[in-house]
Design a protein around this motif. Structure first.
Motif, PDB file in Angstrom:
ATOM      1  N   ASP A  22      61.325 -67.205 -66.087  1.00  0.00           N
ATOM      2  CA  ASP A  22      62.275 -67.639 -65.062  1.00  0.00           C
ATOM      3  C   ASP A  22      62.158 -69.154 -64.946  1.00  0.00           C
ATOM      4  O   ASP A  22      61.071 -69.675 -64.691  1.00  0.00           O
ATOM      5  CB  ASP A  22      61.948 -66.974 -63.721  1.00  0.00           C
ATOM      6  N   TYR A  25      60.228 -70.707 -61.947  1.00  0.00           N
ATOM      7  CA  TYR A  25      58.804 -70.464 -61.721  1.00  0.00           C
ATOM      8  C   TYR A  25      57.973 -71.727 -61.934  1.00  0.00           C
ATOM      9  O   TYR A  25      58.273 -72.551 -62.795  1.00  0.00           O
ATOM     10  CB  TYR A  25      58.280 -69.412 -62.696  1.00  0.00           C
ATOM     11  N   LEU A  38      51.753 -68.219 -58.319  1.00  0.00           N
ATOM     12  CA  LEU A  38      53.031 -68.384 -58.996  1.00  0.00           C
ATOM     13  C   LEU A  38      54.098 -68.514 -57.915  1.00  0.00           C
ATOM     14  O   LEU A  38      54.175 -67.686 -57.005  1.00  0.00           O
ATOM     15  CB  LEU A  38      53.331 -67.179 -59.891  1.00  0.00           C
ATOM     16  N   ARG A  40      58.331 -69.593 -56.955  1.00  0.00           N
ATOM     17  CA  ARG A  40      59.702 -69.616 -57.475  1.00  0.00           C
ATOM     18  C   ARG A  40      60.522 -70.504 -56.551  1.00  0.00           C
ATOM     19  O   ARG A  40      60.699 -70.208 -55.369  1.00  0.00           O
ATOM     20  CB  ARG A  40      60.262 -68.199 -57.502  1.00  0.00           C
ATOM     21  N   SER A  49      55.498 -66.214 -55.030  1.00  0.00           N
ATOM     22  CA  SER A  49      55.922 -64.977 -55.672  1.00  0.00           C
ATOM     23  C   SER A  49      54.754 -64.056 -55.987  1.00  0.00           C
ATOM     24  O   SER A  49      54.869 -62.841 -55.895  1.00  0.00           O
ATOM     25  CB  SER A  49      56.651 -65.274 -56.987  1.00  0.00           C
ATOM     26  N   ALA A  65      53.629 -61.948 -64.662  1.00  0.00           N
ATOM     27  CA  ALA A  65      54.902 -62.431 -64.123  1.00  0.00           C
ATOM     28  C   ALA A  65      56.062 -61.582 -64.643  1.00  0.00           C
ATOM     29  O   ALA A  65      56.963 -61.211 -63.883  1.00  0.00           O
ATOM     30  CB  ALA A  65      55.114 -63.894 -64.490  1.00  0.00           C
ATOM     31  N   ARG A  69      58.414 -58.596 -62.122  1.00  0.00           N
ATOM     32  CA  ARG A  69      59.766 -59.030 -61.778  1.00  0.00           C
ATOM     33  C   ARG A  69      60.503 -57.916 -61.048  1.00  0.00           C
ATOM     34  O   ARG A  69      60.260 -56.735 -61.265  1.00  0.00           O
ATOM     35  CB  ARG A  69      60.537 -59.440 -63.022  1.00  0.00           C
TER      36      ARG A  69
END
Length: 106
Positions: A22, A25, A38, A40, A49, A65, A69
């Motif tokens: 992404d 990220y 992490l 976003r 996230s 990651a 999702r």
């Protein structure tokens, strides 16, 4: 972000490679919590996230990651349900064995 350090580079280029999952990220090191997170950038309310369960930034972070999702939500819920079912069966077997021991040892 006073307690956070943006992780812009690392020996394995994980900070760069996470953008393949992404483009929004990015990783930070949270000094107060002593953990890698992490984030976003285009997420509502909070950018956090995922808190990585690892002490270092490596390939596992990208794998995690991808796995976590939102598109994989149903699969994750199924995995949790299966794991819970296995644990419940194990607890029932253990309880049954303990009951047998009490009954047959007396």
């Amino acid at each position: 972000m006073k307690n956070q350090i943006l992780l812009e580079s690392d020996p394995f280029y994980i900070s760069d490679r996470i953008k393949e999952v992404d483009e929004n990220y990015y990783f930070v090191f949270n000094k107060r919590e002593n953990r890698i997170e992490l984030h976003r950038s285009n997420q509502k309310d909070s950018t956090l996230s995922l808190v990585l369960p690892y002490d270092c930034l490596d390939e596992r972070a990208i794998f995690l990651a991808r796995k976590t999702r939102i598109e994989n939500l149903n699969k994750i819920i199924d995995e949790i349900d299966k794991e819970n079912e296995l644990r419940e069966k194990k607890l029932h077997r253990q309880a049954f064995e303990q009951i047998k021991e009490v009954i047959y040892d007396n």
